[in-house]
Scaffold this motif. Structure first.
Motif, PDB file in Angstrom:
ATOM      1  N   ALA A 160      11.734  -4.944  55.929  1.00  0.00           N
ATOM      2  CA  ALA A 160      11.038  -5.270  54.689  1.00  0.00           C
ATOM      3  C   ALA A 160       9.560  -4.920  54.773  1.00  0.00           C
ATOM      4  CB  ALA A 160      11.198  -6.756  54.368  1.00  0.00           C
ATOM      5  N   ASP A 161       8.965  -4.634  53.624  1.00  0.00           N
ATOM      6  CA  ASP A 161       7.539  -4.346  53.519  1.00  0.00           C
ATOM      7  C   ASP A 161       6.742  -5.640  53.746  1.00  0.00           C
ATOM      8  OD1 ASP A 161       4.969  -3.733  52.791  1.00  0.00           O
ATOM      9  OD2 ASP A 161       5.435  -3.154  50.738  1.00  0.00           O
ATOM     10  N   PRO A 162       5.951  -5.736  54.806  1.00  0.00           N
ATOM     11  CA  PRO A 162       5.218  -6.968  55.096  1.00  0.00           C
ATOM     12  C   PRO A 162       3.998  -7.189  54.217  1.00  0.00           C
ATOM     13  CG  PRO A 162       4.640  -5.301  56.709  1.00  0.00           C
ATOM     14  CD  PRO A 162       5.721  -4.699  55.835  1.00  0.00           C
ATOM     15  N   THR A 163       3.612  -6.188  53.407  1.00  0.00           N
ATOM     16  CA  THR A 163       2.434  -6.344  52.566  1.00  0.00           C
ATOM     17  C   THR A 163       2.732  -7.071  51.267  1.00  0.00           C
ATOM     18  OG1 THR A 163       2.750  -4.217  51.437  1.00  0.00           O
ATOM     19  CG2 THR A 163       1.485  -4.195  53.489  1.00  0.00           C
ATOM     20  N   THR A 164       3.996  -7.153  50.871  1.00  0.00           N
ATOM     21  CA  THR A 164       4.331  -7.829  49.625  1.00  0.00           C
ATOM     22  C   THR A 164       4.249  -9.337  49.811  1.00  0.00           C
ATOM     23  OG1 THR A 164       6.087  -8.237  47.995  1.00  0.00           O
ATOM     24  CG2 THR A 164       6.778  -7.664  50.204  1.00  0.00           C
ATOM     25  N   PRO A 165       3.708 -10.077  48.839  1.00  0.00           N
ATOM     26  CA  PRO A 165       3.605 -11.531  48.984  1.00  0.00           C
ATOM     27  C   PRO A 165       4.953 -12.219  49.067  1.00  0.00           C
ATOM     28  CG  PRO A 165       3.031 -10.853  46.756  1.00  0.00           C
ATOM     29  CD  PRO A 165       3.119  -9.600  47.585  1.00  0.00           C
ATOM     30  N   ALA A 166       5.992 -11.569  48.561  1.00  0.00           N
ATOM     31  CA  ALA A 166       7.330 -12.160  48.643  1.00  0.00           C
ATOM     32  C   ALA A 166       7.808 -12.255  50.090  1.00  0.00           C
ATOM     33  CB  ALA A 166       8.323 -11.341  47.822  1.00  0.00           C
ATOM     34  N   LYS A 167       7.254 -11.419  50.972  1.00  0.00           N
ATOM     35  CA  LYS A 167       7.651 -11.420  52.383  1.00  0.00           C
ATOM     36  C   LYS A 167       6.558 -11.962  53.302  1.00  0.00           C
ATOM     37  CE  LYS A 167      11.420  -9.189  51.217  1.00  0.00           C
ATOM     38  NZ  LYS A 167      12.760  -9.824  51.253  1.00  0.00           N
ATOM     39  N   ASN A 168       5.382 -12.210  52.741  1.00  0.00           N
ATOM     40  CA  ASN A 168       4.238 -12.647  53.539  1.00  0.00           C
ATOM     41  C   ASN A 168       3.822 -14.032  53.060  1.00  0.00           C
ATOM     42  OD1 ASN A 168       1.645 -13.072  54.627  1.00  0.00           O
ATOM     43  ND2 ASN A 168       1.247 -10.864  54.732  1.00  0.00           N
ATOM     44  N   TYR A 169       4.256 -15.066  53.755  1.00  0.00           N
ATOM     45  CA  TYR A 169       4.052 -16.436  53.294  1.00  0.00           C
ATOM     46  C   TYR A 169       2.574 -16.804  53.232  1.00  0.00           C
ATOM     47  CZ  TYR A 169       4.683 -21.470  52.819  1.00  0.00           C
ATOM     48  OH  TYR A 169       4.636 -22.769  52.366  1.00  0.00           O
ATOM     49  N   THR A 170       1.798 -16.340  54.197  1.00  0.00           N
ATOM     50  CA  THR A 170       0.369 -16.658  54.215  1.00  0.00           C
ATOM     51  C   THR A 170      -0.328 -16.109  52.976  1.00  0.00           C
ATOM     52  OG1 THR A 170       0.346 -16.642  56.639  1.00  0.00           O
ATOM     53  CG2 THR A 170      -1.770 -16.426  55.512  1.00  0.00           C
ATOM     54  N   GLU A 171      -0.022 -14.858  52.632  1.00  0.00           N
ATOM     55  CA  GLU A 171      -0.625 -14.249  51.452  1.00  0.00           C
ATOM     56  C   GLU A 171      -0.119 -14.917  50.183  1.00  0.00           C
ATOM     57  OE1 GLU A 171      -3.259 -11.931  49.443  1.00  0.00           O
ATOM     58  OE2 GLU A 171      -3.067 -12.230  51.614  1.00  0.00           O
ATOM     59  N   LEU A 172       1.154 -15.300  50.172  1.00  0.00           N
ATOM     60  CA  LEU A 172       1.731 -15.985  49.013  1.00  0.00           C
ATOM     61  C   LEU A 172       0.967 -17.259  48.692  1.00  0.00           C
ATOM     62  CD1 LEU A 172       5.516 -16.606  48.396  1.00  0.00           C
ATOM     63  CD2 LEU A 172       3.928 -18.511  48.309  1.00  0.00           C
ATOM     64  N   ILE A 173       0.672 -18.058  49.710  1.00  0.00           N
ATOM     65  CA  ILE A 173      -0.042 -19.316  49.511  1.00  0.00           C
ATOM     66  C   ILE A 173      -1.448 -19.065  48.961  1.00  0.00           C
ATOM     67  CG2 ILE A 173      -1.009 -21.339  50.666  1.00  0.00           C
ATOM     68  CD1 ILE A 173       2.025 -21.401  50.283  1.00  0.00           C
ATOM     69  N   LYS A 174      -2.110 -18.023  49.453  1.00  0.00           N
ATOM     70  CA  LYS A 174      -3.448 -17.694  48.962  1.00  0.00           C
ATOM     71  C   LYS A 174      -3.413 -17.319  47.484  1.00  0.00           C
ATOM     72  CE  LYS A 174      -5.293 -15.972  53.380  1.00  0.00           C
ATOM     73  NZ  LYS A 174      -5.795 -14.766  54.087  1.00  0.00           N
ATOM     74  N   ILE A 175      -2.408 -16.534  47.093  1.00  0.00           N
ATOM     75  CA  ILE A 175      -2.285 -16.109  45.697  1.00  0.00           C
ATOM     76  C   ILE A 175      -2.026 -17.308  44.795  1.00  0.00           C
ATOM     77  CG2 ILE A 175      -0.829 -14.796  44.096  1.00  0.00           C
ATOM     78  CD1 ILE A 175      -0.427 -12.792  46.447  1.00  0.00           C
ATOM     79  N   GLU A 176      -1.132 -18.202  45.226  1.00  0.00           N
ATOM     80  CA  GLU A 176      -0.854 -19.399  44.442  1.00  0.00           C
ATOM     81  C   GLU A 176      -2.102 -20.282  44.324  1.00  0.00           C
ATOM     82  OE1 GLU A 176       2.497 -21.485  45.994  1.00  0.00           O
ATOM     83  OE2 GLU A 176       3.955 -20.083  45.132  1.00  0.00           O
ATOM     84  N   LYS A 177      -2.850 -20.389  45.401  1.00  0.00           N
ATOM     85  CA  LYS A 177      -4.056 -21.229  45.392  1.00  0.00           C
ATOM     86  C   LYS A 177      -5.087 -20.687  44.405  1.00  0.00           C
ATOM     87  CE  LYS A 177      -7.554 -23.205  48.480  1.00  0.00           C
ATOM     88  NZ  LYS A 177      -8.039 -23.282  49.893  1.00  0.00           N
ATOM     89  N   ARG A 178      -5.290 -19.361  44.400  1.00  0.00           N
ATOM     90  CA  ARG A 178      -6.256 -18.765  43.471  1.00  0.00           C
ATOM     91  C   ARG A 178      -5.812 -18.958  42.023  1.00  0.00           C
ATOM     92  NH1 ARG A 178      -5.441 -13.832  46.864  1.00  0.00           N
ATOM     93  NH2 ARG A 178      -6.758 -14.099  48.725  1.00  0.00           N
ATOM     94  N   THR A 179      -4.523 -18.790  41.775  1.00  0.00           N
ATOM     95  CA  THR A 179      -4.002 -18.953  40.418  1.00  0.00           C
ATOM     96  C   THR A 179      -4.140 -20.396  39.954  1.00  0.00           C
ATOM     97  OG1 THR A 179      -2.398 -17.187  40.884  1.00  0.00           O
ATOM     98  CG2 THR A 179      -2.031 -18.524  38.916  1.00  0.00           C
ATOM     99  N   LYS A 180      -3.826 -21.330  40.818  1.00  0.00           N
ATOM    100  CA  LYS A 180      -3.946 -22.741  40.459  1.00  0.00           C
ATOM    101  C   LYS A 180      -5.394 -23.122  40.184  1.00  0.00           C
ATOM    102  CE  LYS A 180       0.173 -24.429  42.895  1.00  0.00           C
ATOM    103  NZ  LYS A 180       0.679 -25.259  44.022  1.00  0.00           N
ATOM    104  N   GLN A 181      -6.315 -22.540  40.947  1.00  0.00           N
ATOM    105  CA  GLN A 181      -7.728 -22.826  40.703  1.00  0.00           C
ATOM    106  C   GLN A 181      -8.141 -22.337  39.321  1.00  0.00           C
ATOM    107  OE1 GLN A 181     -10.035 -24.570  42.784  1.00  0.00           O
ATOM    108  NE2 GLN A 181     -11.028 -24.531  40.773  1.00  0.00           N
ATOM    109  N   TRP A 182      -7.641 -21.162  38.940  1.00  0.00           N
ATOM    110  CA  TRP A 182      -7.959 -20.642  37.610  1.00  0.00           C
ATOM    111  C   TRP A 182      -7.379 -21.554  36.523  1.00  0.00           C
ATOM    112  CZ3 TRP A 182      -5.276 -18.955  33.298  1.00  0.00           C
ATOM    113  CH2 TRP A 182      -6.027 -18.265  32.338  1.00  0.00           C
ATOM    114  N   ILE A 183      -6.165 -22.033  36.724  1.00  0.00           N
ATOM    115  CA  ILE A 183      -5.538 -22.939  35.750  1.00  0.00           C
ATOM    116  C   ILE A 183      -6.360 -24.218  35.615  1.00  0.00           C
ATOM    117  CG2 ILE A 183      -3.490 -24.350  35.294  1.00  0.00           C
ATOM    118  CD1 ILE A 183      -1.871 -22.178  36.784  1.00  0.00           C
ATOM    119  N   THR A 184      -6.788 -24.763  36.748  1.00  0.00           N
ATOM    120  CA  THR A 184      -7.605 -25.979  36.731  1.00  0.00           C
ATOM    121  C   THR A 184      -8.918 -25.744  35.988  1.00  0.00           C
ATOM    122  OG1 THR A 184      -6.658 -26.704  38.845  1.00  0.00           O
ATOM    123  CG2 THR A 184      -8.738 -27.709  38.178  1.00  0.00           C
TER     124      THR A 184
END
Length: 298
Positions: A193-217
């Protein structure tokens, strides 16, 4: 440019659609429809997807596709994808012909932000039976975001792919596409699998969710529905209103979000074995239904 700026721009320029408690919408993303090769992750779930989408068509739903519908990183041409999954596109055409199809581009189909590209490849298709070009998605428009606005309460739901919070896959998407085509597609055929995609990279996934949640807040807890990470999310009322519809390339299942009767639900479609030993495709409720009005802004 920061993720905040990118999300701000997507929201400001979003297409606005009115809806009410009588409206019925199904939201899918990350189908990654490919060319039916070994690298086509959609191929495993195409029968599930087609059955589910046909159900929603017959039930009068509108279809919102929240990005990465077509896999245009691994595949150079839309034509090869269309030929591999023509039945799916002809079903989507039925939604489009009845003004029930609303499309958002993601990082894997970012070329669709160019109206000229969309006109060239999606407005029509060559039909070998008639020997001429036939209508497909004539006059269709892709958007970076869609805002669903309730006609009575004025409550807003912001739909976007979510890669705005992923600087590499937004700003440098052409480099990512190059690496996928040259390096990761051949390796994907071998099961790597491609390790650069957030679907396969848990650390990057969490960062993306955190940034999105901050924008929502920062935007009064605006209900925001994304895809991109492939991880379904369904908050409780009172929590940060971050929803994710998951993807259509889960192993042996697809997930999505339904909006009906003024409520939202997270659902899954998958193949199951019936008591008599036959295989069938069935729908399962994962979360909800929860009233949209319960997600109040603060």
């Amino acid at each position: 440019m920061s993720s905040k700026t990118r999300l701000d721009r997507a929201y400001k320029n979003a297409k606005r659609l009115k809806f009410n408690d009588a409206s019925k919408l199904i939201l899918f993303s990350d189908c990654h429809r490919g060319d039916n090769s070994f690298a086509d992750d959609f191929a495993n779930n195409r029968n599930i997807y087609f059955h589910a989408l046909r159900h929603y068509y017959l039930e009068g739903f509108s279809y919102c596709e929240i990005g990465d519908g077509d896999e245009l990183w691994e595949n150079i041409s839309f034509e090869s994808i269309f030929n591999a999954h023509k039945n799916v596109y002809m079903l989507m055409k039925q939604f489009h012909d009845e003004n029930r199809l609303h499309m958002i581009w993601g990082n894997h189909d970012m070329v669709y932000r160019d109206p000229k590209y969309v006109e060239k490849y999606l407005f029509s298709f060559f039909d070998p039976k008639t020997g001429k070009d036939e209508d497909l998605f004539c006059d269709i428009k892709y958007h970076e975001g869609i805002v669903l606005e309730h006609s009575e309460t004025n409550q807003e739901l912001f739909l976007t792919h979510g890669h705005q919070a992923d600087w590499w896959n937004y700003t440098f998407w052409k480099w990512s596409r190059f690496l996928v085509r040259v390096l990761w597609k051949p390796l994907n055929v071998m099961g790597i699998a491609d390790p650069t995609t957030p679907a396969k990279n848990y650390t990057e996934l969490i960062k993306i969710e955190k940034r999105t949640k901050q924008w929502i807040t920062d935007n009064n807890n605006l209900i925001t529905i994304v895809g991109h990470t492939h991880r379904p999310r369904f908050p409780e009322p009172g929590d940060i209103a971050y929803f994710n519809d998951g993807s259509c390339v889960h192993p042996r299942s697809i997930t999505g979000l339904e909006i009906e009767n003024g409520m939202i639900s997270l659902i899954k479609w998958q193949v199951i074995t019936s008591e008599d030993g036959n295989l069938k495709i069935d729908r399962f409720l994962l979360e909800g239904p929860t009233k949209l009005a319960d997600y109040r802004t603060e």
